[in-house]
Scaffold this motif. Structure first.
Motif, PDB file in Angstrom:
ATOM      1  N   SER A  82       0.835  -1.196   0.000  1.00 26.28           N
ATOM      2  CA  SER A  82       0.000   0.000   0.000  1.00 26.28           C
ATOM      3  C   SER A  82       0.869   1.246   0.000  1.00 26.28           C
ATOM      4  CB  SER A  82      -0.913   0.002   1.243  1.00 26.28           C
ATOM      5  OG  SER A  82      -0.140  -0.078   2.428  1.00 26.28           O
ATOM      6  N   VAL A  83       0.235   2.417  -0.101  1.00 28.47           N
ATOM      7  CA  VAL A  83       0.970   3.667  -0.094  1.00 28.47           C
ATOM      8  C   VAL A  83       1.525   3.914   1.293  1.00 28.47           C
ATOM      9  CG1 VAL A  83      -0.418   4.659  -1.938  1.00 28.47           C
ATOM     10  CG2 VAL A  83      -1.128   4.985   0.432  1.00 28.47           C
ATOM     11  N   GLY A  84       2.567   4.728   1.379  1.00 29.50           N
ATOM     12  CA  GLY A  84       3.178   5.031   2.670  1.00 29.50           C
ATOM     13  C   GLY A  84       4.533   4.365   2.805  1.00 29.50           C
ATOM     14  N   GLN A  85       5.302   4.829   3.788  1.00 24.84           N
ATOM     15  CA  GLN A  85       6.669   4.348   3.972  1.00 24.84           C
ATOM     16  C   GLN A  85       6.735   2.866   4.319  1.00 24.84           C
ATOM     17  OE1 GLN A  85       8.459   6.928   6.887  1.00 24.84           O
ATOM     18  NE2 GLN A  85       8.811   8.590   5.436  1.00 24.84           N
ATOM     19  N   ASP A  86       5.786   2.399   5.134  1.00 22.27           N
ATOM     20  CA  ASP A  86       5.792   0.988   5.531  1.00 22.27           C
ATOM     21  C   ASP A  86       4.701   0.199   4.825  1.00 22.27           C
ATOM     22  OD1 ASP A  86       3.728   2.245   6.803  1.00 22.27           O
ATOM     23  OD2 ASP A  86       3.893   1.088   8.663  1.00 22.27           O
ATOM     24  N   GLY A  87       4.311   0.672   3.644  1.00 27.11           N
ATOM     25  CA  GLY A  87       3.211   0.032   2.926  1.00 27.11           C
ATOM     26  C   GLY A  87       3.497  -1.391   2.498  1.00 27.11           C
ATOM     27  N   ARG A  88       4.776  -1.765   2.400  1.00 31.75           N
ATOM     28  CA  ARG A  88       5.135  -3.125   1.989  1.00 31.75           C
ATOM     29  C   ARG A  88       5.518  -4.012   3.168  1.00 31.75           C
ATOM     30  NH1 ARG A  88       6.046  -3.474  -3.566  1.00 31.75           N
ATOM     31  NH2 ARG A  88       5.984  -1.472  -4.648  1.00 31.75           N
ATOM     32  N   SER A  89       5.320  -3.519   4.378  1.00 30.49           N
ATOM     33  CA  SER A  89       5.676  -4.300   5.561  1.00 30.49           C
ATOM     34  C   SER A  89       4.732  -5.486   5.717  1.00 30.49           C
ATOM     35  CB  SER A  89       5.610  -3.422   6.814  1.00 30.49           C
ATOM     36  OG  SER A  89       4.279  -3.012   7.071  1.00 30.49           O
ATOM     37  N   ALA A  90       5.214  -6.510   6.454  1.00 33.25           N
ATOM     38  CA  ALA A  90       4.394  -7.699   6.676  1.00 33.25           C
ATOM     39  C   ALA A  90       3.128  -7.354   7.445  1.00 33.25           C
ATOM     40  CB  ALA A  90       5.216  -8.740   7.440  1.00 33.25           C
ATOM     41  N   ARG A  91       3.232  -6.432   8.398  1.00 37.72           N
ATOM     42  CA  ARG A  91       2.058  -6.045   9.184  1.00 37.72           C
ATOM     43  C   ARG A  91       0.978  -5.442   8.303  1.00 37.72           C
ATOM     44  NH1 ARG A  91       0.090  -1.467  11.467  1.00 37.72           N
ATOM     45  NH2 ARG A  91       1.859  -0.242  10.681  1.00 37.72           N
ATOM     46  N   LYS A  92       1.362  -4.543   7.419  1.00 37.02           N
ATOM     47  CA  LYS A  92       0.382  -3.913   6.533  1.00 37.02           C
ATOM     48  C   LYS A  92      -0.214  -4.921   5.561  1.00 37.02           C
ATOM     49  CE  LYS A  92       0.049   0.486   7.597  1.00 37.02           C
ATOM     50  NZ  LYS A  92       0.575   1.553   6.739  1.00 37.02           N
ATOM     51  N   ARG A  93       0.597  -5.839   5.082  1.00 35.32           N
ATOM     52  CA  ARG A  93       0.085  -6.851   4.148  1.00 35.32           C
ATOM     53  C   ARG A  93      -0.908  -7.783   4.842  1.00 35.32           C
ATOM     54  NH1 ARG A  93       3.042  -7.338  -0.750  1.00 35.32           N
ATOM     55  NH2 ARG A  93       4.997  -6.171  -0.757  1.00 35.32           N
ATOM     56  N   LEU A  94      -0.606  -8.183   6.085  1.00 35.74           N
ATOM     57  CA  LEU A  94      -1.524  -9.049   6.824  1.00 35.74           C
ATOM     58  C   LEU A  94      -2.834  -8.326   7.126  1.00 35.74           C
ATOM     59  CD1 LEU A  94       0.903 -10.826   9.326  1.00 35.74           C
ATOM     60  CD2 LEU A  94      -0.353 -11.880   7.421  1.00 35.74           C
ATOM     61  N   HIS A 170      -5.003  11.406   8.815  1.00 39.04           N
ATOM     62  CA  HIS A 170      -4.356  12.505   8.080  1.00 39.04           C
ATOM     63  C   HIS A 170      -3.272  11.973   7.159  1.00 39.04           C
ATOM     64  CE1 HIS A 170      -5.464  16.317  10.630  1.00 39.04           C
ATOM     65  NE2 HIS A 170      -6.515  15.698  10.135  1.00 39.04           N
ATOM     66  N   ASP A 171      -2.591  10.897   7.598  1.00 41.44           N
ATOM     67  CA  ASP A 171      -1.515  10.327   6.790  1.00 41.44           C
ATOM     68  C   ASP A 171      -2.036   9.748   5.476  1.00 41.44           C
ATOM     69  OD1 ASP A 171       0.159  10.953   8.902  1.00 41.44           O
ATOM     70  OD2 ASP A 171       0.082   8.941   9.768  1.00 41.44           O
ATOM     71  N   GLU A 172      -3.336   9.464   5.411  1.00 43.84           N
ATOM     72  CA  GLU A 172      -3.910   8.818   4.237  1.00 43.84           C
ATOM     73  C   GLU A 172      -4.625   9.803   3.317  1.00 43.84           C
ATOM     74  OE1 GLU A 172      -6.511   6.112   6.176  1.00 43.84           O
ATOM     75  OE2 GLU A 172      -4.941   4.663   6.693  1.00 43.84           O
ATOM     76  N   LEU A 173      -4.731  11.048   3.731  1.00 40.45           N
ATOM     77  CA  LEU A 173      -5.506  12.035   2.976  1.00 40.45           C
ATOM     78  C   LEU A 173      -4.614  13.033   2.253  1.00 40.45           C
ATOM     79  CD1 LEU A 173      -8.350  12.834   5.531  1.00 40.45           C
ATOM     80  CD2 LEU A 173      -8.602  11.633   3.361  1.00 40.45           C
ATOM     81  N   ARG A 174      -5.108  13.531   1.142  1.00 44.19           N
ATOM     82  CA  ARG A 174      -4.418  14.594   0.410  1.00 44.19           C
ATOM     83  C   ARG A 174      -4.862  15.932   0.995  1.00 44.19           C
ATOM     84  NH1 ARG A 174      -5.875  12.003  -5.537  1.00 44.19           N
ATOM     85  NH2 ARG A 174      -4.361  10.286  -5.467  1.00 44.19           N
TER      86      ARG A 174
END
Length: 263
Positions: A82-94, A170-174
């Motif tokens: 996903s978007v963001g600095q840790d978007g490819r982390s295992a936590r975000k993917r799970l 806020h981190d997810e909004l433009r």
């Protein structure tokens, strides 16, 4: 680029569909709070309400397709990140996998309802919750499984509420594309709506834990019964009014996410 455009369209359609459901559930809960106890304040009730509108069948299919879009978006986050600095982390993917599974179930429910000639495919969330709890309690270690699931829902509800209050969205909004006034309005819907949604999740989880401890499926509650519990507190129906209004605001917030979210 083509995949990105498809995923973005699916995500925004899905967020808008989520907004419609929360708007309708919140509106139905408000009617329950003001005395119309015949209403079913859950997804099934929302679909019944939508089915009665002009072009209801078309609206139901559009809602179901939008939720399929939401599921596909979450699947893409699990596979590609996903978007963001840790978007490819295992936590975000799970987390994306869990959301994908959830929206697959919701989308199938809505599409089944849309395909049903008598519009009986939604079902009561209360009955579904009790039936699922009863089946889970019958399997080996089922009591522990239901208890763990209930605790997980309580934790998820708290996490949703805290993130909303801290405005983590806020981190997810433009935000740069919003005027100052629009940002303030989005914050009202995001904070109040997210807190109300988290509270409802947490209370539903508490009842699941109670069902596990007592070994009684009847203790488990779906969305409709969970919302009605708020009217049985010392504050009377006014607490349900506040929670229902919060769900309406979360519906509005979902529309804002559909418009301004990074995808």
């Amino acid at each position: 680029m083509a995949r990105g455009s498809v995923v973005e369209g699916a995500a925004r359609a899905g967020l808008a569909a989520r907004g419609v459901i929360y708007l309708l559930v919140g509106a139905l809960a408000l009617q329950v709070a003001f005395g119309d106890t015949s209403r079913q304040a859950d997804r099934g009730g929302a679909l019944e309400e939508l089915a009665q509108k002009p072009f209801g069948a078309v609206l139901l299919w559009a809602l179901g397709i939008g939720l399929v879009g939401m599921a596909l978006w979450r699947l893409s986050e699990a596979v590609f990140g996903s978007v963001g600095q840790d978007g490819r982390s295992a936590r975000k993917r799970l987390l994306a996998v869990a959301r994908f599974a959830f929206y697959v179930v919701v989308a199938c429910s809505v599409l089944s309802f849309a395909a049903s000639r008598n519009h009986g495919g939604g079902g009561s969330s209360d009955r579904q919750s009790r039936d699922a709890t009863a089946r889970a309690l019958e399997i080996p270690a089922g009591q522990w499984l239901v208890g763990a699931a209930g605790i997980a829902v309580v934790v998820a509800g708290g996490w949703i509420a805290v993130r909303a209050v801290l405005r983590k969205y806020h981190d997810e909004l433009r935000l740069g594309r919003m005027s100052r006034r629009t940002r303030q309005l989005v914050d009202v819907t995001g904070v109040v709506g997210g807190a109300a949604r988290g509270l409802v999740f947490a209370v539903a989880g508490v009842f699941a834990v109670r069902a596990a401890v007592a070994y009684e499926p009847e203790q488990a509650k779906g969305l409709d019964d969970t919302l009605r519990i708020f009217a049985d507190t010392p504050l009377g129906p006014w607490l349900l009014v506040c929670v229902a209004a919060g769900l309406v605001l979360f519906g509005v917030f979902s529309f804002a996410m559909a418009r301004w979210r990074h995808v």
